[in-house]
Design a protein around this motif. Structure first.
Motif, PDB file in Angstrom:
ATOM      1  N   SER A  16       0.851  -1.198   0.000  1.00 61.36           N
ATOM      2  CA  SER A  16       0.000   0.000   0.000  1.00 61.36           C
ATOM      3  C   SER A  16       0.876   1.233   0.000  1.00 61.36           C
ATOM      4  CB  SER A  16      -0.927  -0.008   1.213  1.00 61.36           C
ATOM      5  OG  SER A  16      -0.178   0.021   2.410  1.00 61.36           O
ATOM      6  N   GLN A  17       0.262   2.323  -0.387  1.00 58.63           N
ATOM      7  CA  GLN A  17       0.998   3.594  -0.448  1.00 58.63           C
ATOM      8  C   GLN A  17       1.266   4.131   0.949  1.00 58.63           C
ATOM      9  OE1 GLN A  17      -0.953   6.470  -2.738  1.00 58.63           O
ATOM     10  NE2 GLN A  17       0.673   7.974  -2.626  1.00 58.63           N
ATOM     11  N   ARG A  18       2.511   4.445   1.195  1.00 57.31           N
ATOM     12  CA  ARG A  18       2.911   4.947   2.519  1.00 57.31           C
ATOM     13  C   ARG A  18       2.604   6.435   2.589  1.00 57.31           C
ATOM     14  NH1 ARG A  18       7.134   7.450   4.909  1.00 57.31           N
ATOM     15  NH2 ARG A  18       8.277   7.607   2.951  1.00 57.31           N
ATOM     16  N   THR A  19       1.935   6.817   3.625  1.00 60.52           N
ATOM     17  CA  THR A  19       1.625   8.237   3.856  1.00 60.52           C
ATOM     18  C   THR A  19       2.383   8.724   5.082  1.00 60.52           C
ATOM     19  OG1 THR A  19      -0.281   7.649   5.172  1.00 60.52           O
ATOM     20  CG2 THR A  19      -0.667   7.959   2.844  1.00 60.52           C
ATOM     21  N   ARG A  20       2.402   9.971   5.210  1.00 63.77           N
ATOM     22  CA  ARG A  20       3.089  10.537   6.371  1.00 63.77           C
ATOM     23  C   ARG A  20       2.301  10.209   7.638  1.00 63.77           C
ATOM     24  NH1 ARG A  20       6.958  14.178   4.996  1.00 63.77           N
ATOM     25  NH2 ARG A  20       6.896  14.945   2.851  1.00 63.77           N
ATOM     26  N   GLU A  21       2.999   9.857   8.679  1.00 62.33           N
ATOM     27  CA  GLU A  21       2.365   9.539   9.949  1.00 62.33           C
ATOM     28  C   GLU A  21       2.084  10.847  10.700  1.00 62.33           C
ATOM     29  OE1 GLU A  21       4.925   6.967  12.040  1.00 62.33           O
ATOM     30  OE2 GLU A  21       4.739   5.312  10.626  1.00 62.33           O
ATOM     31  N   ALA A  22       0.845  11.001  10.939  1.00 68.23           N
ATOM     32  CA  ALA A  22       0.430  12.229  11.651  1.00 68.23           C
ATOM     33  C   ALA A  22      -0.461  11.853  12.812  1.00 68.23           C
ATOM     34  CB  ALA A  22      -0.295  13.190  10.716  1.00 68.23           C
ATOM     35  N   VAL A  23      -0.373  12.587  13.853  1.00 65.62           N
ATOM     36  CA  VAL A  23      -1.190  12.348  15.053  1.00 65.62           C
ATOM     37  C   VAL A  23      -2.517  13.019  14.842  1.00 65.62           C
ATOM     38  CG1 VAL A  23      -1.372  12.661  17.519  1.00 65.62           C
ATOM     39  CG2 VAL A  23       0.870  12.240  16.463  1.00 65.62           C
ATOM     40  N   VAL A  24      -3.557  12.208  14.725  1.00 68.53           N
ATOM     41  CA  VAL A  24      -4.919  12.723  14.503  1.00 68.53           C
ATOM     42  C   VAL A  24      -5.674  12.658  15.814  1.00 68.53           C
ATOM     43  CG1 VAL A  24      -7.025  12.435  13.192  1.00 68.53           C
ATOM     44  CG2 VAL A  24      -4.806  11.884  12.160  1.00 68.53           C
ATOM     45  N   ASP A  25      -6.266  13.730  16.146  1.00 65.52           N
ATOM     46  CA  ASP A  25      -7.064  13.784  17.386  1.00 65.52           C
ATOM     47  C   ASP A  25      -8.418  13.208  17.123  1.00 65.52           C
ATOM     48  OD1 ASP A  25      -4.948  14.981  18.535  1.00 65.52           O
ATOM     49  OD2 ASP A  25      -5.661  17.020  18.125  1.00 65.52           O
ATOM     50  N   ALA A  26      -8.576  11.948  17.473  1.00 61.17           N
ATOM     51  CA  ALA A  26      -9.870  11.276  17.262  1.00 61.17           C
ATOM     52  C   ALA A  26     -10.823  11.699  18.337  1.00 61.17           C
ATOM     53  CB  ALA A  26      -9.678   9.769  17.283  1.00 61.17           C
ATOM     54  N   GLU A  27     -12.046  11.693  17.908  1.00 63.05           N
ATOM     55  CA  GLU A  27     -13.112  12.033  18.852  1.00 63.05           C
ATOM     56  C   GLU A  27     -13.509  10.784  19.597  1.00 63.05           C
ATOM     57  OE1 GLU A  27     -16.176  13.746  16.662  1.00 63.05           O
ATOM     58  OE2 GLU A  27     -15.041  15.514  16.023  1.00 63.05           O
ATOM     59  N   ILE A  28     -13.165  10.704  20.859  1.00 60.79           N
ATOM     60  CA  ILE A  28     -13.382   9.507  21.669  1.00 60.79           C
ATOM     61  C   ILE A  28     -14.469   9.822  22.677  1.00 60.79           C
ATOM     62  CG2 ILE A  28     -12.300   7.834  23.206  1.00 60.79           C
ATOM     63  CD1 ILE A  28      -9.616   8.619  21.949  1.00 60.79           C
ATOM     64  N   PRO A  29     -15.454   8.993  22.744  1.00 60.51           N
ATOM     65  CA  PRO A  29     -16.498   9.224  23.741  1.00 60.51           C
ATOM     66  C   PRO A  29     -15.945   9.091  25.145  1.00 60.51           C
ATOM     67  CG  PRO A  29     -17.162   7.622  22.067  1.00 60.51           C
ATOM     68  CD  PRO A  29     -15.732   7.908  21.879  1.00 60.51           C
ATOM     69  N   ALA A  30     -16.742   9.544  26.071  1.00 63.48           N
ATOM     70  CA  ALA A  30     -16.298   9.497  27.476  1.00 63.48           C
ATOM     71  C   ALA A  30     -16.256   8.096  27.988  1.00 63.48           C
ATOM     72  CB  ALA A  30     -17.265  10.346  28.340  1.00 63.48           C
ATOM     73  N   GLU A  31     -17.224   7.250  27.497  1.00 67.05           N
ATOM     74  CA  GLU A  31     -17.215   5.858  27.979  1.00 67.05           C
ATOM     75  C   GLU A  31     -15.968   5.160  27.501  1.00 67.05           C
ATOM     76  OE1 GLU A  31     -21.257   7.449  27.814  1.00 67.05           O
ATOM     77  OE2 GLU A  31     -19.579   7.303  26.438  1.00 67.05           O
ATOM     78  N   ALA A  32     -15.573   5.440  26.234  1.00 60.87           N
ATOM     79  CA  ALA A  32     -14.362   4.798  25.747  1.00 60.87           C
ATOM     80  C   ALA A  32     -13.153   5.259  26.491  1.00 60.87           C
ATOM     81  CB  ALA A  32     -14.199   5.088  24.247  1.00 60.87           C
ATOM     82  N   ILE A 172     -23.569   9.764  20.903  1.00 69.18           N
ATOM     83  CA  ILE A 172     -22.496  10.662  20.452  1.00 69.18           C
ATOM     84  C   ILE A 172     -21.769  11.176  21.688  1.00 69.18           C
ATOM     85  CG2 ILE A 172     -22.013  12.816  19.237  1.00 69.18           C
ATOM     86  CD1 ILE A 172     -24.568  12.339  17.647  1.00 69.18           C
ATOM     87  N   PRO A 173     -20.398  11.041  21.724  1.00 70.21           N
ATOM     88  CA  PRO A 173     -19.669  11.502  22.901  1.00 70.21           C
ATOM     89  C   PRO A 173     -19.746  13.007  23.028  1.00 70.21           C
ATOM     90  CG  PRO A 173     -18.162  10.855  21.176  1.00 70.21           C
ATOM     91  CD  PRO A 173     -19.524  10.462  20.722  1.00 70.21           C
ATOM     92  N   SER A 174     -19.606  13.476  24.261  1.00 72.58           N
ATOM     93  CA  SER A 174     -19.671  14.913  24.513  1.00 72.58           C
ATOM     94  C   SER A 174     -18.324  15.561  24.258  1.00 72.58           C
ATOM     95  CB  SER A 174     -20.106  15.165  25.969  1.00 72.58           C
ATOM     96  OG  SER A 174     -19.143  14.594  26.833  1.00 72.58           O
ATOM     97  N   ASP A 175     -18.346  16.919  24.279  1.00 73.83           N
ATOM     98  CA  ASP A 175     -17.101  17.646  24.019  1.00 73.83           C
ATOM     99  C   ASP A 175     -16.111  17.475  25.154  1.00 73.83           C
ATOM    100  OD1 ASP A 175     -18.169  18.477  21.697  1.00 73.83           O
ATOM    101  OD2 ASP A 175     -18.885  20.418  22.485  1.00 73.83           O
ATOM    102  N   ALA A 176     -16.594  17.368  26.380  1.00 74.84           N
ATOM    103  CA  ALA A 176     -15.680  17.222  27.523  1.00 74.84           C
ATOM    104  C   ALA A 176     -14.924  15.907  27.457  1.00 74.84           C
ATOM    105  CB  ALA A 176     -16.480  17.323  28.838  1.00 74.84           C
ATOM    106  N   SER A 177     -15.667  14.822  27.082  1.00 73.78           N
ATOM    107  CA  SER A 177     -14.985  13.516  26.995  1.00 73.78           C
ATOM    108  C   SER A 177     -13.962  13.512  25.876  1.00 73.78           C
ATOM    109  CB  SER A 177     -16.016  12.407  26.780  1.00 73.78           C
ATOM    110  OG  SER A 177     -16.716  12.647  25.570  1.00 73.78           O
ATOM    111  N   ILE A 178     -14.288  14.146  24.826  1.00 74.99           N
ATOM    112  CA  ILE A 178     -13.345  14.190  23.687  1.00 74.99           C
ATOM    113  C   ILE A 178     -12.102  14.960  24.064  1.00 74.99           C
ATOM    114  CG2 ILE A 178     -13.033  15.035  21.344  1.00 74.99           C
ATOM    115  CD1 ILE A 178     -15.988  14.470  20.859  1.00 74.99           C
ATOM    116  N   GLN A 179     -12.250  16.112  24.763  1.00 71.83           N
ATOM    117  CA  GLN A 179     -11.097  16.892  25.172  1.00 71.83           C
ATOM    118  C   GLN A 179     -10.261  16.149  26.189  1.00 71.83           C
ATOM    119  OE1 GLN A 179     -10.009  19.628  23.927  1.00 71.83           O
ATOM    120  NE2 GLN A 179     -11.745  19.841  22.477  1.00 71.83           N
ATOM    121  N   ALA A 180     -10.927  15.407  27.115  1.00 77.72           N
ATOM    122  CA  ALA A 180     -10.172  14.626  28.108  1.00 77.72           C
ATOM    123  C   ALA A 180      -9.364  13.540  27.428  1.00 77.72           C
ATOM    124  CB  ALA A 180     -11.145  14.032  29.135  1.00 77.72           C
ATOM    125  N   ALA A 181      -9.970  12.875  26.430  1.00 78.66           N
ATOM    126  CA  ALA A 181      -9.242  11.821  25.715  1.00 78.66           C
ATOM    127  C   ALA A 181      -8.043  12.396  24.965  1.00 78.66           C
ATOM    128  CB  ALA A 181     -10.189  11.107  24.752  1.00 78.66           C
TER     129      ALA A 181
END
Length: 776
Positions: A16-32, A172-181
């Motif tokens: 597969s085509q190699r892409t640059r590795e970048a840190v993506v801020d995923a939106e993670i729910p609070a439960e996760a 849908i996770p909340s904004d606080a949980s996403i920021q904490a993650a």
């Protein structure tokens, strides 16, 4: 103690085509995020694996009809390509989108030959049920539909999703949980607050790769890629193929290609029943009328045998007439067959006769071919023989001509000296050149200078001694021989040297064939005569068409010229028919002789003797005449020349071009003598300073006698050759330009008497009119 790191492995089908590795801020729910804090990555991976195993499989829907219940047996599977699978994966599920139910599909006819029908009510209902915009698909649902989950991503799994449950129930996770993650991830990456619990799913670090000129950019340059299209599609572009160089490798490569071709042929010939059934069903659903021919045999029905119609009993008369008609037909057929057999027998006899003739022709052709092959081989050997011997013969002939030329030059010089001595007596001597300085040769010896007076006295003394000797031999012709001593004769010493040279020349001619052992090359009758005679006898038409006689003459010319080597035609009294070649060619030209005939008949070639005379004898005779073999002052040479030319004329007509060459050569010799005499006389006539000398009168008489002798020989030759090439004009030149000027210088002392003899000798048309009037 921390748990060991879990490594997820996946079999990669292609790079597969190699892409640059970048840190993506995923939106993670609070439960996760809470579960991430509670459980380790290994526990999460195990739970995800169990969830995937226990996921309910969707029901398989056949493309051409009804659905099958679970556990109802083997499910009909349709073979599809990877592209179709990707398209199917990109489609939204029925549970998350508003799809028109199957009841709104166009109503198909019960039979395949009927087209679908659409009513107004059906179209209105279908329009109302169709959504106006494309339904949105949740990210979790799209994640569930993807079968190929990339397990090597460096980011951690945010949430374990229940694949068996309803997708729409995920919150849908909340904004606080996403920021904490996000903050927790940043702390873990920076190595703060529990860095031991952070396990990266990537086997390498970002710092291990080159960041390029723009490390924050997500775009990848073409030169920064690990692979290229050639590596990705190497299987289809033959990029991985290798050229076989060795013999074994080439054989292995050829065997591999044959196996691949056989597999492709077998794959093309295979018929999959399920695929065929699926294709037929698709054609039926598309409205195409596909008639299925039943291969079941029809059941045979019983049919009663037909009852034959009644026929009357035959009568005797009908049977007799039928037999008579059959007998007539057989008789006619028999006669036709008999005539056909007779015709075939005649044709067979003709074919046998024709076959016999063809076999005879083939045998003759084979015999002809073999004979001509042998003849060709023999001719090539003769050609090689002549190529070697002919140059030797031509060299000896040139030597003979040089001897004749030297002898003639000696006689001509002696005659010229006699004329100059006589002219100096009655016209005066030429002025003597002034005395020159002494000259020496290479050895320093003094070269004696010419003394005309002393040389003249010596010549006169020698001339007197010759006359005295000649008178002693034949005293009766003393008066007539005066002035006729210019015949072709040499002094005794020169004559003996000339005879010795001729004898050596004949000896060299015999040595030409000294190394030849084959009889057919020594004697042409055994070689040329045999082969060409056999050719004329067996294949006369070919012999005549190819002018075989002339070919034989051309080859026989070598032996003829070899036999005539050293021939002096005017000194030798033998005729041409006394030579061996003449008799052999004469006999060859007359192959058969009829009974009662003295002279045999000529063959198809005619008289080949004339051909040999034209080819070999006449050119040789012309060269001998022109190079000094003929003396115009010699009456003996003129008589012998006339006899020889008459003999040649018997074989070669006078109208032939070759015969004219002899007349031209003789005239050339006479003309050269007259020209030289005229040039000598003109010098003394220009001086004309006579002195009293008692020897002047005999000298004038001798000079006029020699010219009278030359004129006599010329007129004798003119009598035979007629007036061709201006012979009569040449006789008039001798009288007017040579004899009359000399006679007028001593008219009373013998000049008039000499001219009267000339006028009596000349024909009336050649006598000068002024001389005739003067003598009257």
């Amino acid at each position: 103690m921390a748990e060991p790191a879990v490594t997820f492995k996946k079999n990669r089908s292609k790079r597969s085509q190699r892409t640059r590795e970048a840190v993506v801020d995923a939106e993670i729910p609070a439960e996760a995020a809470e579960e991430t804090r509670e459980d380790s990555p290994s526990v999460l991976a195990t739970k995800l694996k169990n969830k995937l195993k226990t996921r309910n499989k969707p029901k398989t829907t056949l493309s051409f009809g009804g659905d099958e219940e679970e556990g109802s047996g083997d499910v009909f599977k349709i073979k599809k390509s990877n592209l179709s699978r990707k398209i199917a994966l990109s489609k939204p599920s029925l549970s998350s989108s508003n799809v028109v139910p199957s009841r709104y599909e166009p109503t198909l006819a019960s039979q395949t030959n009927q087209a679908p029908t659409y009513s107004a009510a059906y179209l209105s209902e279908l329009k109302a049920a169709t959504p106006s915009s494309r339904p949105k698909i949740a990210e979790d649902q799209a994640f569930l539909q993807d079968d190929d989950i990339e397990m090597s991503q460096p980011s951690s799994i945010p949430e374990v999703v229940d694949l068996t449950g309803d997708v729409n129930e995920a919150s849908i996770p909340s904004d606080a949980s996403i920021q904490a993650a996000k903050q927790k991830r940043e702390r873990l990456k920076a190595g703060q607050n529990g860095g031991d619990d952070f396990i990266s799913l990537s086997l390498t670090k970002r710092e291990d790769y080159s960041q390029g000129p723009h490390p924050d950019s997500r775009l990848v340059r073409e030169e920064d890629e690990l692979g290229d299209g050639a590596d990705e599609y190497a299987e289809f572009t033959s990029a991985q193929d290798r050229i076989a160089l060795g013999r074994k490798s080439r054989k292995a490569e050829a065997a591999k290609r044959r196996e691949q071709m056989n597999e492709m042929i077998i794959d093309a010939e295979e018929h999959d029943e399920e695929t065929m059934e699926w294709e037929q069903e698709q054609l039926r659903r598309g409205g195409h009328n596909v008639e299925i021919v039943s291969e079941k045999p029809q059941k045979a029905t019983y049919k009663a045998a037909p009852i034959p119609t009644s026929t009357p009993i035959p009568t005797l008369s009908a049977a007799i007439s039928r037999l008579s008609q059959s007998l007539t037909t057989l008789t006619t057929s028999h006669s036709q067959n008999t005539s056909s057999l007779t015709t075939l027998g005649e044709e067979e006899a003709q074919l046998e006769k024709r076959e016999t003739e063809l076999r005879g022709m083939i045998a003759k052709a084979e015999a002809k071919r073999s004979w001509f092959a042998a003849f060709r081989e023999w001719v090539e050997s003769v050609a090689s023989f002549l190529d070697e011997k002919f140059p030797q013969l031509e060299k000896l002939e040139e030597e003979q001509l040089s001897l004749l030329q030297e002898r003639y030059d000696m006689i001509t010089q002696r005659r010229r000296n006699d004329d100059e001595d006589d002219l100096s007596l009655f016209l005066g001597s030429l002025p003597v050149a002034p005395q020159q300085e002494e000259q020496t040769d290479e050895l320093g010896r003094v070269i004696p200078q010419a003394n005309p007076e002393a040389a003249r006295r010596d010549r006169q003394t020698a001339r007197k001694s010759r006359r005295t000797r000649r008178r002693a031999q034949n005293s009766s012709q003393q008066q007539t021989e005066e002035g006729f001593s210019t015949d072709s004769s040499l002094p005794p010493s020169d004559a003996s040297d000339y005879d010795i040279a001729l004898q050596k020349l004949r000896t060299k001619g015999k040595d030409i064939l000294s190394d030849v052992k084959a009889k057919d090359f020594k004697d042409p009758k055994l070689g040329l005569g045999k082969w060409f005679g056999e050719w004329r006898e067996k294949f006369g038409d070919v012999y005549t068409g190819a002018w075989g006689g002339l070919g034989m003459i051309s080859a026989w010319e070598f032996w003829t010229r070899l036999e005539m080597l050293g021939w002096s035609p005017l000194a030798d009294s033998r005729t041409l028919d006394a030579y061996t070649w003449y008799l052999a060619i004469h006999d060859y030209s007359r192959p058969s002789q009829a009974d009662g005939e003295e002279e045999p008949e000529l063959g198809p070639d005619g008289d080949l003797v004339s051909g040999m005379i034209s080819t070999a004898i006449i050119p040789k005779l012309c060269k001998i005449i022109e190079r000094g073999g003929f003396d115009p002052f010699s009456s003996k040479d003129v008589r012998r020349l006339i006899d020889l030319v008459e003999e040649i004329e018997a074989s070669v007509p006078r109208t032939e071009l070759k015969f004219g060459l002899i007349l031209k050569s003789v005239h050339h010799t006479f003309h050269a003598v007259v020209t030289n005499t005229e040039s000598t006389l003109s010098t003394y006539l220009a001086l004309n300073n006579p002195k009293f000398n008692p020897e002047a009168i005999p000298a004038r008489r001798r000079f006029l006698t020699r010219q009278y002798k030359l004129l006599t020989n010329l007129l004798r030759w003119r009598k035979y050759a007629e007036d061709r090439y201006g012979v009569g004009l040449l006789a008039t030149t001798i009288v007017e330009r040579i004899m009359i000027p000399v006679a007028e210088s001593g008219w009373e002392v013998g000049g008039e008497e000499s001219l009267r003899k000339v006028v009596a000798l000349l024909p009336g048309e050649l006598a000068p009119r002024s001389l005739t009037l003067k003598l009257r």
